[in-house]
Scaffold this active site. Structure first.
Site, PDB file in Angstrom:
ATOM      1  N   ASP A   1      13.993  -0.286 -17.016  1.00 31.17           N
ATOM      2  CA  ASP A   1      12.981   0.450 -16.249  1.00 31.17           C
ATOM      3  C   ASP A   1      11.829   0.790 -17.200  1.00 31.17           C
ATOM      4  N   ILE A   2      10.586   0.560 -16.800  1.00 31.08           N
ATOM      5  CA  ILE A   2       9.466   0.897 -17.701  1.00 31.08           C
ATOM      6  C   ILE A   2       9.348   2.412 -17.925  1.00 31.08           C
TER       7      ILE A   2
ATOM      8  N   GLU B   1       5.463  -0.467  -8.139  1.00 30.26           N
ATOM      9  CA  GLU B   1       5.740  -0.482  -6.710  1.00 30.26           C
ATOM     10  C   GLU B   1       4.438  -0.962  -6.089  1.00 30.26           C
TER      11      GLU B   1
ATOM     12  N   THR C   1      -5.723  -3.302  -9.366  1.00 32.25           N
ATOM     13  CA  THR C   1      -6.028  -3.827  -8.028  1.00 32.25           C
ATOM     14  C   THR C   1      -7.403  -3.365  -7.544  1.00 32.25           C
ATOM     15  N   ASP C   2      -7.986  -4.159  -6.654  1.00 31.92           N
ATOM     16  CA  ASP C   2      -9.280  -3.760  -6.063  1.00 31.92           C
ATOM     17  C   ASP C   2      -9.120  -2.537  -5.160  1.00 31.92           C
ATOM     18  N   GLU C   3      -7.852  -2.204  -4.805  1.00 32.09           N
ATOM     19  CA  GLU C   3      -7.648  -1.064  -3.895  1.00 32.09           C
ATOM     20  C   GLU C   3      -8.059   0.261  -4.525  1.00 32.09           C
TER      21      GLU C   3
ATOM     22  N   TYR D   1      -0.208   4.401  -2.817  1.00 31.32           N
ATOM     23  CA  TYR D   1      -0.147   3.239  -3.725  1.00 31.32           C
ATOM     24  C   TYR D   1      -1.436   3.135  -4.541  1.00 31.32           C
TER      25      TYR D   1
ATOM     26  N   ALA E   1      -3.758   5.310  -5.046  1.00 31.83           N
ATOM     27  CA  ALA E   1      -3.986   6.483  -5.897  1.00 31.83           C
ATOM     28  C   ALA E   1      -3.164   6.371  -7.175  1.00 31.83           C
TER      29      ALA E   1
ATOM     30  N   LYS F   1      -2.174   3.593  -8.630  1.00 33.42           N
ATOM     31  CA  LYS F   1      -2.749   2.534  -9.469  1.00 33.42           C
ATOM     32  C   LYS F   1      -4.018   3.058 -10.159  1.00 33.42           C
TER      33      LYS F   1
ATOM     34  N   ASN G   1      -6.513  -9.467  -3.062  1.00 30.12           N
ATOM     35  CA  ASN G   1      -5.196  -9.884  -2.526  1.00 30.12           C
ATOM     36  C   ASN G   1      -4.804 -11.278  -2.997  1.00 30.12           C
ATOM     37  N   ASN G   2      -3.596 -11.379  -3.522  1.00 29.87           N
ATOM     38  CA  ASN G   2      -3.055 -12.669  -3.957  1.00 29.87           C
ATOM     39  C   ASN G   2      -2.170 -13.274  -2.868  1.00 29.87           C
TER      40      ASN G   2
ATOM     41  N   LEU H   1       1.719  -9.546   4.136  1.00 27.69           N
ATOM     42  CA  LEU H   1       1.169 -10.207   5.328  1.00 27.69           C
ATOM     43  C   LEU H   1       1.472 -11.709   5.415  1.00 27.69           C
TER      44      LEU H   1
ATOM     45  N   TYR I   1      -1.508  -5.486  12.562  1.00 26.97           N
ATOM     46  CA  TYR I   1      -1.829  -4.056  12.666  1.00 26.97           C
ATOM     47  C   TYR I   1      -3.197  -3.859  13.341  1.00 26.97           C
TER      48      TYR I   1
HETATM   49  P1  NAD Z   1       5.958  -7.193  -6.746  1.00 25.75           P
HETATM   50  O1  NAD Z   1       6.316  -5.993  -5.944  1.00 25.75           O
HETATM   51  O2  NAD Z   1       6.219  -8.553  -6.175  1.00 25.75           O
HETATM   52  O3  NAD Z   1       6.712  -7.135  -8.158  1.00 25.75           O
HETATM   53  C1  NAD Z   1       6.841  -5.966  -8.907  1.00 25.75           C
HETATM   54  C2  NAD Z   1       7.850  -6.214 -10.017  1.00 25.75           C
HETATM   55  O4  NAD Z   1       7.931  -5.023 -10.825  1.00 25.75           O
HETATM   56  C3  NAD Z   1       9.271  -6.518  -9.525  1.00 25.75           C
HETATM   57  O5  NAD Z   1       9.835  -7.576 -10.259  1.00 25.75           O
HETATM   58  C4  NAD Z   1      10.023  -5.209  -9.789  1.00 25.75           C
HETATM   59  O6  NAD Z   1      11.410  -5.391 -10.039  1.00 25.75           O
HETATM   60  C5  NAD Z   1       9.290  -4.704 -11.023  1.00 25.75           C
HETATM   61  N1  NAD Z   1       9.400  -3.240 -11.167  1.00 25.75           N
HETATM   62  C6  NAD Z   1       9.154  -2.298 -10.224  1.00 25.75           C
HETATM   63  N2  NAD Z   1       9.385  -1.073 -10.728  1.00 25.75           N
HETATM   64  C7  NAD Z   1       9.764  -1.241 -12.021  1.00 25.75           C
HETATM   65  C8  NAD Z   1      10.118  -0.347 -13.057  1.00 25.75           C
HETATM   66  N3  NAD Z   1      10.147   0.975 -12.865  1.00 25.75           N
HETATM   67  N4  NAD Z   1      10.434  -0.866 -14.275  1.00 25.75           N
HETATM   68  C9  NAD Z   1      10.432  -2.200 -14.478  1.00 25.75           C
HETATM   69  N5  NAD Z   1      10.109  -3.100 -13.513  1.00 25.75           N
HETATM   70  C10 NAD Z   1       9.778  -2.619 -12.308  1.00 25.75           C
HETATM   71  O7  NAD Z   1       4.429  -7.004  -7.102  1.00 25.75           O
HETATM   72  P2  NAD Z   1       3.249  -8.080  -7.234  1.00 25.75           P
HETATM   73  O8  NAD Z   1       2.644  -8.312  -5.915  1.00 25.75           O
HETATM   74  O9  NAD Z   1       3.717  -9.219  -8.048  1.00 25.75           O
HETATM   75  O10 NAD Z   1       2.201  -7.220  -8.096  1.00 25.75           O
HETATM   76  C11 NAD Z   1       2.261  -7.195  -9.506  1.00 25.75           C
HETATM   77  C12 NAD Z   1       1.167  -6.287 -10.036  1.00 25.75           C
HETATM   78  O11 NAD Z   1      -0.102  -6.768  -9.602  1.00 25.75           O
HETATM   79  C13 NAD Z   1       1.266  -4.848  -9.528  1.00 25.75           C
HETATM   80  O12 NAD Z   1       0.931  -3.997 -10.599  1.00 25.75           O
HETATM   81  C14 NAD Z   1       0.223  -4.776  -8.421  1.00 25.75           C
HETATM   82  O13 NAD Z   1      -0.279  -3.467  -8.312  1.00 25.75           O
HETATM   83  C15 NAD Z   1      -0.818  -5.741  -8.925  1.00 25.75           C
HETATM   84  N6  NAD Z   1      -1.640  -6.410  -7.899  1.00 25.75           N
HETATM   85  C16 NAD Z   1      -1.038  -7.078  -6.866  1.00 25.75           C
HETATM   86  C17 NAD Z   1      -1.831  -7.767  -5.944  1.00 25.75           C
HETATM   87  C18 NAD Z   1      -1.217  -8.547  -4.792  1.00 25.75           C
HETATM   88  O14 NAD Z   1      -1.949  -9.048  -3.951  1.00 25.75           O
HETATM   89  N7  NAD Z   1       0.102  -8.689  -4.718  1.00 25.75           N
HETATM   90  C19 NAD Z   1      -3.231  -7.754  -6.078  1.00 25.75           C
HETATM   91  C20 NAD Z   1      -3.803  -7.052  -7.149  1.00 25.75           C
HETATM   92  C21 NAD Z   1      -2.992  -6.397  -8.048  1.00 25.75           C
HETATM   93  O1  TDX Z   2       2.935  -6.787   9.108  1.00 26.33           O
HETATM   94  C1  TDX Z   2       1.771  -6.662   8.667  1.00 26.33           C
HETATM   95  N1  TDX Z   2       0.728  -6.742   9.546  1.00 26.33           N
HETATM   96  C2  TDX Z   2      -0.572  -6.588   9.170  1.00 26.33           C
HETATM   97  O2  TDX Z   2      -1.489  -6.663  10.003  1.00 26.33           O
HETATM   98  C3  TDX Z   2       1.480  -6.436   7.282  1.00 26.33           C
HETATM   99  C4  TDX Z   2       2.580  -6.346   6.273  1.00 26.33           C
HETATM  100  C5  TDX Z   2       0.155  -6.291   6.911  1.00 26.33           C
HETATM  101  N2  TDX Z   2      -0.853  -6.337   7.828  1.00 26.33           N
HETATM  102  C6  TDX Z   2      -2.255  -6.167   7.363  1.00 26.33           C
HETATM  103  C7  TDX Z   2      -2.520  -4.949   6.514  1.00 26.33           C
HETATM  104  C8  TDX Z   2      -3.613  -5.414   5.589  1.00 26.33           C
HETATM  105  O3  TDX Z   2      -4.883  -5.239   6.211  1.00 26.33           O
HETATM  106  O4  TDX Z   2      -2.552  -7.286   6.542  1.00 26.33           O
HETATM  107  C9  TDX Z   2      -3.367  -6.909   5.425  1.00 26.33           C
HETATM  108  C10 TDX Z   2      -2.642  -7.257   4.148  1.00 26.33           C
HETATM  109  O5  TDX Z   2      -1.525  -6.410   4.045  1.00 26.33           O
HETATM  110  P1  TDX Z   2      -0.518  -6.447   2.786  1.00 26.33           P
HETATM  111  O6  TDX Z   2       0.008  -7.828   2.641  1.00 26.33           O
HETATM  112  O7  TDX Z   2       0.432  -5.326   2.943  1.00 26.33           O
HETATM  113  O8  TDX Z   2      -1.530  -6.234   1.565  1.00 26.33           O
HETATM  114  P2  TDX Z   2      -2.576  -5.057   1.197  1.00 26.33           P
HETATM  115  O9  TDX Z   2      -2.218  -3.781   1.873  1.00 26.33           O
HETATM  116  O10 TDX Z   2      -3.939  -5.590   1.439  1.00 26.33           O
HETATM  117  O11 TDX Z   2      -2.279  -4.906  -0.383  1.00 26.33           O
HETATM  118  C11 TDX Z   2      -2.109  -6.094  -1.206  1.00 26.33           C
HETATM  119  O12 TDX Z   2      -3.276  -6.381  -1.934  1.00 26.33           O
HETATM  120  C12 TDX Z   2      -3.645  -5.510  -2.978  1.00 26.33           C
HETATM  121  C13 TDX Z   2      -0.933  -5.910  -2.178  1.00 26.33           C
HETATM  122  O13 TDX Z   2       0.262  -5.602  -1.447  1.00 26.33           O
HETATM  123  C14 TDX Z   2      -1.234  -4.848  -3.208  1.00 26.33           C
HETATM  124  O14 TDX Z   2      -0.159  -4.756  -4.141  1.00 26.33           O
HETATM  125  C15 TDX Z   2      -2.507  -5.239  -3.923  1.00 26.33           C
HETATM  126  O15 TDX Z   2      -2.889  -4.242  -4.835  1.00 26.33           O
END
Ligand code: NAD
Ligand code: TDX
Length: 342
Positions: A59-60, A84, A125-127, A153, A155, A157, A182-183, A193, A210
């Site tokens: 755990d970090i 998270e 994140t851009d959020e 979330y 807040a 970050k 968003n990736n 999504l 949504y």
């Molecule tokens: P994810 O939820 O898929 O993965 C998170 C990983 O972190 C998991 O492997 C989990 O086991 C690990 N983890 C969680 N809590 C931990 C802890 N306390 N100690 C050690 N490991 C822990 O997330 P993701 O979508 O891959 O996102 C990765 C990073 O990128 C995050 O910091 C997120 O905020 C950022 N980010 C994500 C997106 C996106 O679109 N997914 C966009 C911009 C930034």
């Molecule tokens: O069931 C759904 N229906 C829906 O309409 C879900 C899960 C999402 N949505 C909408 C909400 C958002 O407008 O789709 C959009 C994308 O939702 P998510 O996939 O939950 O992403 P988002 O909330 O945009 O956040 C993502 O991008 C920024 C990542 O989860 C974050 O970790 C990242 O920082």
């Protein structure tokens, strides 16, 4: 060089591990991950066969475990993906977001101070910038946009970002931050999504959009995010923030329809459900700084990236079916069971 990658068993982290092993055959990668519900060792199956890769479950927030790993590995760099990451979960239970995303970041920064590193890179994140209005397509997030968060979330970050910059200013820790949009791509956990819609469409289940589906996200293929992080942590300026995005704005409804087209499924599967509380309207990144300073540009367009992603989910049914069969079932029932129509 030895690089500690935290959160490397998650979506972007695992893609990044493969990116680094391939691009930098001189480097060792040590992944530190707690393996929460979102972490999956199957994502790292191929990496685990590589002698330049090590996995450590921790755990970090666990100071002792983190310090022990730094002592053993004497890392040159740390890239922090561990977090998270799901907005909807942060609405249900903010506490764990503050713990992991803020206190976990502090624990890593303290270890960097104690043991000394050449770079600590924070994956943000851009959020953190909040949202933009739908009727102002001329507006974009720049690195100077005010921090203005909407969800627990975002807040958490933003809190982590502030701490990273404070450790640079106060303790001279050599840090950098990327704030990405968003990736999407392989290994994306099916609560988000795009993979949620792919897996539902494949099972002919309804697709829960949504609100009215008009919210806009700026989508980037995960490989392009990895190349941006790689560039910033090695060549970006210390103490700086770089926005990452590819000018790929789509409404959620457009994204869902793209998935249905790719799979040859009918739009009648779409169901509008109750909106997310505090739902951000539009994200849009201005990537001018990373392009201007480091020459970064995305390589994968949205249509191509979506095609590849859908193909990946078709070819890896066992990967997502295993997730859907587990604890995730309870999550889905809790979050969507009583949601009703919009
Ligand atoms: P994810 O939820 O898929 O993965 C998170 C990983 O972190 C998991 O492997 C989990 O086991 C690990 N983890 C969680 N809590 C931990 C802890 N306390 N100690 C050690 N490991 C822990 O997330 P993701 O979508 O891959 O996102 C990765 C990073 O990128 C995050 O910091 C997120 O905020 C950022 N980010 C994500 C997106 C996106 O679109 N997914 C966009 C911009 C930034
Ligand atoms: O069931 C759904 N229906 C829906 O309409 C879900 C899960 C999402 N949505 C909408 C909400 C958002 O407008 O789709 C959009 C994308 O939702 P998510 O996939 O939950 O992403 P988002 O909330 O945009 O956040 C993502 O991008 C920024 C990542 O989860 C974050 O970790 C990242 O920082």
């Amino acid at each position: 060089m030895t690089i500690i990658v935290t959160g490397g068993a998650g979506f972007i982290g695992s893609n990044f591990v493969y990116h680094e092993l391939k691009k930098h055959p001189e480097d060792r990668i040590v992944c530190l991950d707690k393996l929460t519900y979102a972490g999956n060792l199957r994502n790292l199956e191929e990496a685990l066969k590589n002698p330049r890769f090590r996995f450590v479950r921790a755990d970090i927030c666990d100071r002792e475990a983190v310090n022990r790993l730094f002592q053993e590995e004497k890392p040159d760099m740390v890239v922090n993906f561990a977090a998270e990451s799901h907005v909807d979960r942060s609405v249900e239970d903010p506490g764990v977001f503050l713990r992991t995303n803020i206190l976990g970041t502090q624990t890593l920064l303290d270890a960097c101070r104690t043991f000394g590193i050449t770079r600590y890179h924070q994956v943000s994140t851009d959020e953190v910038y909040g949202d933009l209005p739908l009727d102002r397509p001329d507006l974009f997030f720049t690195e100077d946009t005010n921090i203005h968060t909407s969800s627990p979330y975002s807040a958490s970050k933003a809190g982590a970002d502030m701490l990273v910059l404070a450790y640079h200013r106060t303790f001279r820790v050599p840090v950098s931050i990327t704030r990405c949009s968003n990736n999407y791509g392989p290994y994306h956990f099916p609560e988000k999504l795009i993979p949620l819609m792919i897996t539902h469409a494949l099972a002919d289940q309804s697709l829960p959009v949504y609100g009215d589906g008009a919210n806009v996200r700026d989508w980037l293929y995960v490989e392009d995010h990895c190349s941006a992080i790689d560039l910033v942590m090695r060549r970006g300026r210390v103490g700086e923030v770089y926005n990452v995005g590819g000018h790929n704005e789509r409404t959620n409804l457009e994204v869902v329809k793209t998935v249905l087209r790719e799979l040859g499924k009918p739009e009648s599967l779409i169901t509008f459900v109750r909106d997310r509380p505090g739902h951000d309207r539009r994200y849009a990144i201005d990537p001018g700084k990373i392009h201007g300073e480091l020459g970064w540009l995305p390589e994968t367009g949205f249509e191509e990236g979506m095609h590849r992603t859908v193909q990946w989910y078709l070819a890896h049914e066992d990967w997502w079916k295993e997730i859907l069969a587990g604890e995730y079932q309870n999550y889905y029932e809790h979050m969507y069971g009583n949601r009703g129509k919009a």
